[in-house]
Each structure stands twice: as C-alpha cells, then as structure tokens.
Design an enzyme around this catalytic site. Structure first.
Site, PDB file in Angstrom:
ATOM      1  N   ARG A 167      29.606  68.448  23.920  1.00 21.41           N
ATOM      2  CA  ARG A 167      29.908  69.944  23.183  1.00 21.41           C
ATOM      3  C   ARG A 167      31.066  71.129  23.436  1.00 21.41           C
ATOM      4  NH1 ARG A 167      25.698  67.750  21.505  1.00 21.41           N
ATOM      5  NH2 ARG A 167      23.716  68.091  21.427  1.00 21.41           N
ATOM      6  N   SER A 242      20.255  73.604  18.752  1.00 24.18           N
ATOM      7  CA  SER A 242      19.943  74.158  20.595  1.00 24.18           C
ATOM      8  C   SER A 242      20.404  75.677  20.355  1.00 24.18           C
ATOM      9  CB  SER A 242      19.825  72.839  21.298  1.00 24.18           C
ATOM     10  OG  SER A 242      19.955  72.270  20.877  1.00 24.18           O
ATOM     11  N   GLU A 338      24.259  77.811  22.805  1.00 26.00           N
ATOM     12  CA  GLU A 338      25.440  76.453  21.981  1.00 26.00           C
ATOM     13  C   GLU A 338      26.152  77.123  20.925  1.00 26.00           C
ATOM     14  OE1 GLU A 338      24.563  73.262  19.608  1.00 26.00           O
ATOM     15  OE2 GLU A 338      24.132  72.418  21.296  1.00 26.00           O
TER      16      GLU A 338
HETATM   17  N1  EPU Z   1      11.180  69.314  26.663  1.00 26.95           N
HETATM   18  C1  EPU Z   1      10.338  70.318  26.427  1.00 26.95           C
HETATM   19  N2  EPU Z   1      10.049  70.906  25.283  1.00 26.95           N
HETATM   20  C2  EPU Z   1      10.577  71.561  24.628  1.00 26.95           C
HETATM   21  C3  EPU Z   1      12.280  71.331  24.141  1.00 26.95           C
HETATM   22  C4  EPU Z   1      12.672  69.445  25.690  1.00 26.95           C
HETATM   23  O1  EPU Z   1       9.586  69.833  27.303  1.00 26.95           O
HETATM   24  O2  EPU Z   1      10.056  72.343  24.194  1.00 26.95           O
HETATM   25  C5  EPU Z   1      11.542  68.361  27.234  1.00 26.95           C
HETATM   26  C6  EPU Z   1      11.459  67.233  25.627  1.00 26.95           C
HETATM   27  O3  EPU Z   1      10.610  66.372  26.081  1.00 26.95           O
HETATM   28  C7  EPU Z   1      12.691  65.966  26.481  1.00 26.95           C
HETATM   29  C8  EPU Z   1      13.909  66.731  27.038  1.00 26.95           C
HETATM   30  O4  EPU Z   1      13.286  67.981  26.881  1.00 26.95           O
HETATM   31  O5  EPU Z   1      11.848  65.436  27.628  1.00 26.95           O
HETATM   32  C9  EPU Z   1      14.519  66.387  26.064  1.00 26.95           C
HETATM   33  O6  EPU Z   1      13.825  66.748  24.874  1.00 26.95           O
HETATM   34  P1  EPU Z   1      14.433  66.289  23.052  1.00 26.95           P
HETATM   35  O7  EPU Z   1      14.871  64.802  23.401  1.00 26.95           O
HETATM   36  O8  EPU Z   1      13.598  67.051  22.472  1.00 26.95           O
HETATM   37  O9  EPU Z   1      16.266  66.532  23.374  1.00 26.95           O
HETATM   38  P2  EPU Z   1      17.204  68.354  24.052  1.00 26.95           P
HETATM   39  O10 EPU Z   1      17.678  67.641  25.430  1.00 26.95           O
HETATM   40  O11 EPU Z   1      16.258  69.398  23.973  1.00 26.95           O
HETATM   41  C10 EPU Z   1      19.522  67.967  22.790  1.00 26.95           C
HETATM   42  C11 EPU Z   1      20.091  67.884  22.216  1.00 26.95           C
HETATM   43  C12 EPU Z   1      19.900  68.302  20.638  1.00 26.95           C
HETATM   44  C13 EPU Z   1      20.193  66.634  20.302  1.00 26.95           C
HETATM   45  C14 EPU Z   1      18.904  65.893  21.239  1.00 26.95           C
HETATM   46  C15 EPU Z   1      18.136  64.771  20.805  1.00 26.95           C
HETATM   47  C16 EPU Z   1      21.426  69.966  23.169  1.00 26.95           C
HETATM   48  C17 EPU Z   1      21.627  71.126  24.081  1.00 26.95           C
HETATM   49  N3  EPU Z   1      20.878  69.474  22.269  1.00 26.95           N
HETATM   50  O12 EPU Z   1      18.299  68.373  22.732  1.00 26.95           O
HETATM   51  O13 EPU Z   1      20.751  68.285  19.732  1.00 26.95           O
HETATM   52  O14 EPU Z   1      19.254  66.579  18.512  1.00 26.95           O
HETATM   53  O15 EPU Z   1      19.279  66.579  22.513  1.00 26.95           O
HETATM   54  O16 EPU Z   1      19.389  63.909  21.657  1.00 26.95           O
HETATM   55  O17 EPU Z   1      22.674  69.450  23.928  1.00 26.95           O
HETATM   56  C18 EPU Z   1      21.898  70.566  18.522  1.00 26.95           C
HETATM   57  O18 EPU Z   1      22.492  70.348  19.445  1.00 26.95           O
HETATM   58  O19 EPU Z   1      21.617  71.597  17.705  1.00 26.95           O
HETATM   59  C19 EPU Z   1      20.950  69.544  18.852  1.00 26.95           C
HETATM   60  C20 EPU Z   1      19.619  69.670  17.916  1.00 26.95           C
END
Ligand code: EPU
Length: 342
Positions: A167, A242, A338
């Site tokens: 990012r 995010s 972010e």
């Molecule tokens: N999780 C939870 N509770 C929640 C959300 C997430 O327990 O409410 C856990 C999930 O179960 C999983 C882990 O956290 O084990 C990661 O969650 P997820 O795969 O949904 O991805 P994220 O790390 O929360 C990132 C990006 C997203 C992108 C997703 C998928 C960032 C800040 N965000 O989210 O990007 O779509 O991975 O690759 O890196 C964005 O930047 O706006 C965005 C949506």
C-alpha cells in the site's frame, strides 16, 4: 484551452464515503492539452490542490479549502503484443474495474484477482492496490506522469522507480505532490497462470463449478462474489474499503502476540517482519458491527468503516480513533489509516 473552474462545488457524489462537503474550487481535467493552463491558473498556484480519482480512498472531515481536480483522462491502447505478452496503456481516469473486465474480455490475464476494487487506473499505483495475493506492481510496466513543477512535462517511471511496497509507492513518499499520474502501462499475458491460493478463492471456484483449471474470467467472477459477500458496495453504504492497513510488526512482537492470541492470522514477510490481520484484531476486540450514530464498523469485515447515512467526516474520524485506541490498549499494536484523511 482553459479548463473551467467552478467555485464552491459539492463533492458528495465524488467521494465514496458520501461526505457532503464542498471544494472552494473544482475542475475536471479531461484533456492533457488543458494541463499547462490549469497549472498556470490562480486557483492552482494559490493552492492547496487535491487530485481526485474515484474518491474511494479518502475521508473528508471538512470542506476542502483549495482546488479539487477530477482526473477524467480516458483511453486504452495496446503498445506491444508478441502473441503472448501484451503491453497495454490505460489513461488515469479509466474506471479500474471496467478496465480489468476489458482486459479479461480481450483474453489478457494478470489483473483478475484485482477485480471490483473501486477507484481509477491512475490511483492504482499510488497506493499499490492489492487483493487476494496480487498487487498492481506485479503487472505494472511503467507509469506515465506529468511533472507539475515543469509545466506538465511527461515523465515515464519504470516499475523499479516507483519503490512499490505494501500500500505504498514513491507517489506517496518522495514524489508526493510533484507528479500527476496520467496513464499506466501494464504487462499482461494470454497464457493464464491462476493465483488462487489466497483465502476462499478455491472454495468459491468449486462452489461455482469452475473445476481445477479455472479461466481468468472465472477467477475474476470468484473474486467478485467474495468481495460482494464481505465488502459493502459504496453506492449503497458509504465507505472507503479497508480503513486501516494491516500492521507490520517485528518477529519478536508477533511471537509475543501469538503466544497470547494463537488464532491471530499472520503473514511472514520476506524481510523477516510479520503482517497481522487488522480485521481480526478489531473483530476480536469486540468492535465488529459497532455503531455510534451513523458511523459504524462494518458487520461483515471489521477493517471497513461505514457511513450509514449522515455521519460527518469528524464522526467517522472519531470512530477511527476509538478503533485505534481499543486495538492499542488490547494488543499494543498501532493501526494506520489507509485512506487520506483531509
Ligand atoms: N478477519 C476477521 N474478522 C474480520 C475481518 C477479517 O477475523 O472482521 C480475518 C479473516 O478471517 C482472515 C484475515 O482476518 O483470516 C484477513 O481477512 P481478509 O482476507 O478479509 O483480508 P484483510 O487482510 O482484512 C486485505 C486488504 C483488502 C483485500 C483483502 C483480500 C488491506 C488493508 N486490506 O484485507 O483490501 O480485499 O485483503 O486480499 O490490506 C482495501 O485495501 O481497501 C481492501 C479491501
């Protein structure tokens, strides 16, 4: 030609949080030929200036006191094609998702995991957008820019010049405010190499009956289905994706946290540091679905803050502070926003 500058312009439709703020001055840049006149205008020279893409990565907490310029440069063209590798250039104002779908309909793969990310092509390198194990830097060849300090002279940066990181890029750091991204060049492939190891993609593909060798379009459809199930549609519920970056901590810090919270999802990085899932931290701190007036933590993805209707930017920002304070108190981890907060 001189671009038309509109005073006291409403921005509600131009930011995905739906904040009803105004810009002191506003104009649309749809033609690069208008850039020199724009750079010479009083509104530009007296600043401040905000370049706007899709408005999907910012939170306005007040009226903008300067000039907002919506980048609406359009056009897609192929620069080289050797039968497998295609070098394609898209102008900064093209909608990101529409561009990704266009590449897939042409039979070019690479960007499928990045389907349905809101915003524009021009914004994609600035924060090196990423999802489902792919970042835009993985397929980006060059970024075409206008040097704002040299009457808009064209400057082309190669991938390595952009200093891409999670990012992050040179456009947010050393060159912030100096270069305007006018177009981005991508290297895409006709031969398809699926990247479906991340999270639920494989499960989703199976549920869709896509078999073991999915097409790029099927991977895109799976990503779209997953995003739609977790992430609120900004057209229905104001948000900027995010709201926090996933924090990156030292191996020692990660070890101590994992001893206390063994279920914490974590991703070791090539340099030995460890990325933590901020959504999990917020969720397990009890804030998923939390709501204060119209400002809330999304009920299906705790990393997303949402505007249920009439939350002001400062109410959204106060909620963000509460989330940060709670996570700091419970885990000793600092969350960084972010989006750009203005
Ligand atoms: N999780 C939870 N509770 C929640 C959300 C997430 O327990 O409410 C856990 C999930 O179960 C999983 C882990 O956290 O084990 C990661 O969650 P997820 O795969 O949904 O991805 P994220 O790390 O929360 C990132 C990006 C997203 C992108 C997703 C998928 C960032 C800040 N965000 O989210 O990007 O779509 O991975 O690759 O890196 C964005 O930047 O706006 C965005 C949506």
């Amino acid at each position: 030609m001189n671009p038309v500058i509109h005073p006291n312009y409403p921005l509600r439709e131009l930011n995905t949080f739906g904040m009803p703020v105004h810009a002191a001055n506003f104009c649309v840049l749809a033609d690069l030929a208008e850039l020199p006149a724009l750079l010479a205008s009083a509104a530009f020279r007296h600043g401040p200036v905000l370049w706007l893409g899709g408005g999907s990565n910012l939170l306005f907490t007040r009226d903008y006191p300067g000039l907002v310029i919506k980048v609406a440069l359009k056009g897609i063209r192929v620069l080289a094609d050797d039968g497998d590798n295609v070098l394609v250039e898209a102008a900064a104002g093209e909608n990101w998702h529409d561009f990704v779908q266009y590449t897939l309909t042409q039979g070019w793969s690479g960007l499928e995991n990045l389907s349905l990310i809101p915003g524009t092509v021009g914004a994609s390198p600035i924060q090196n957008i990423g999802a489902y194990g792919v970042e835009v830097k993985d397929h980006l060849a060059q970024v075409v820019c206008a040097d704002l300090q040299q009457a808009g002279r064209e400057v082309v940066l190669d991938n390595a010049d952009c200093h891409f990181a999670y990012r992050d890029s040179v456009f947010k750091q050393a060159l912030a405010g100096r270069l305007l991204v006018t177009a981005v060049r991508f290297r895409l492939q006709r031969s398809f190499r699926p990247r479906i190891g991340y999270g639920d993609i494989q499960q989703q593909l199976q549920a869709m009956g896509a078999g073991d060798a999915p097409s790029a379009q099927q991977v895109s459809a799976a990503v779209i289905a997953i995003r739609q199930s977790k992430l609120p549609n900004p057209a229905e519920l104001g948000n900027a994706g995010s709201f926090f970056k996933n924090p990156v901590v030292s191996q020692r810090e990660a070890g101590a946290l994992l001893a206390r919270f063994p279920a914490l999802p974590h991703y070791p990085q090539p340099d030995g540091s460890v990325k933590l899932a901020a959504g999990w931290l917020i969720d397990q701190a009890g804030l998923k679905g939390y709501r204060d007036g119209d400002a809330g933590v999304h009920a299906r993805q705790a990393l997303v803050l949402v505007n249920y209707g009439h939350a002001s930017g400062s109410q959204m920002w106060a909620l963000a502070q509460k989330v940060r304070d709670t996570v700091r108190a419970r885990y000793g981890v600092e969350l960084e926003p972010e989006p750009i907060v203005l």
